[in-house]
Design a protein around this motif. Sequence first.
Motif: not given
Length: 523
Positions: A13-20
């Motif tokens: 969750t947090v890696v995808f949010c950061c990536l976005l």
Amino acid sequence: METGFRKWIIVVTVVFCCLLELIDTSIVNVALTQMMGNLSATQQEVSWVIASYAIANVIVIPMTGFLAEQFGRKNYYLVSVVLFTLASMACGQSTNLWELVAFRFIQGIGGGALMATSQAILVDTFPPKQLPLGQALFGMGVIIGPTIGPTLGGYIVENYDWPWIFYVNVPVGILASIFTILFIRDPERIKNAIPRPLRDIDWAGIGFLILGVGSMQYVLEQGETNDWFDDGVIRFFTALAAIGVIGFLWRELTAKAPIVDLRVLTKSRNLAVGAFLSFVLGFGLFASVFVFPIFTQRILGFSAEQTGYLLLPGALASGFMMPVVGRMLMAGVPQKAMLPVGFAIFFGFTFWMGSKISPTAGESDFFWPLITRGVGLGLIFMPITTMSLAGLQGRDAGQAAGLTGMIRQLGGSFGVAIVGTYLERSIQNNRVALLPNISLYNSETAQRVQAFTQSFINKGLSMDQARQAAYAALDGTLMKQVSLITYTQIFYALGWFFLACVPLIFLVKRNKPGAAVDLNAAH
């Protein structure tokens, strides 16, 4: 600490949010030309699409620690993801430029929380000995995001339309919101925290932060467009930035309950050194991503999609390096040993890249230099991050994550601004330096003009038309050579800048993974 399935779903969750959040710092760059046409905007006006997002980002990032404590980290994170997702949808629906700029600012407010808060969540999710692995996964987003932004943006612009660069955020944002509700939990210290009354909030600190950092970001984003200090507006915002930054530093170092606790920098020497090295990392990361696409598209004639695909292998190399470096840190390899290697590799990348710049360069010429860049950044990011946050827990970890995130972002803004200014001005200076070598009294120049003239006559032009076209072609050849020299100088300068920062690494105090830092003593 979390375990099992919950831990890894939180990581996703947090890696995808950061990536976005980080993809959106660079994905827009390749769509500006389309936006100018569809929204009837000038190049100067459309640059606000980038500037508004960056200004909102850099204002919010340092406040994330306070906002998470005030409203609950899960609540703040969820609201930020939802705000980012809704603003992305609204950006795609925008019908005029200033509507788009306003929604980009709102998107930046939501996105600013995603990076620093994601890092703080990982600190609480992993046990201290496994924290380097968690930070490695976080680092994948930080390094890969800005690099694959042009790749994704180029593909979308070539095959669809510019609103889709915002719509692609929506399904990921919805999924991240659901996962946040289901799996992310507040640590006990935040659950039990009593929010500050409104009258006790550091409003002066917030005001100085907005004034200082926001004005500084405006100057960095718009300075080159407005001819820097020759422009009255830039001078005015520079003065505001100076007042705001000085006031912010004074306020945060003296307030009983500051909005951004700068005193955490005095409690850990590693954090102070790491903050500066984060600036250097941001400078090199964003400046190299900024200048390379300009070179390939202006000089070599590559499309945005071609350039994006060219950057992709290097981004994947960075992603591959992150868990490798995380394992090395967990095994006890010191950050002080890795950082000089990473800086040296990045230095090697800049000189290798400079040697490859030529009018006949092709995609294969840049493959291995960009892979080298990815490996070097992987060896720089992870040690800096773990060194900066080593031993920090709770509120201090959140404050440190926000500070290093803001400084890395400012480093990127400084890098883009300085490199952009150097590019435009050095092209003119190098042109002036080369002009004395071009004269019609020079036999080589005369032969070149004659060859151009004959070529244009063969294409059906009259003698006068062919001669004018020959002079224009000669000037084009000169400008191409001037540009090649300038791009080479930029890469070499980036390399020397990184190399000059290596001595700072020896100020780092070694911490074993998971070792505590004494926050009550200055190192």
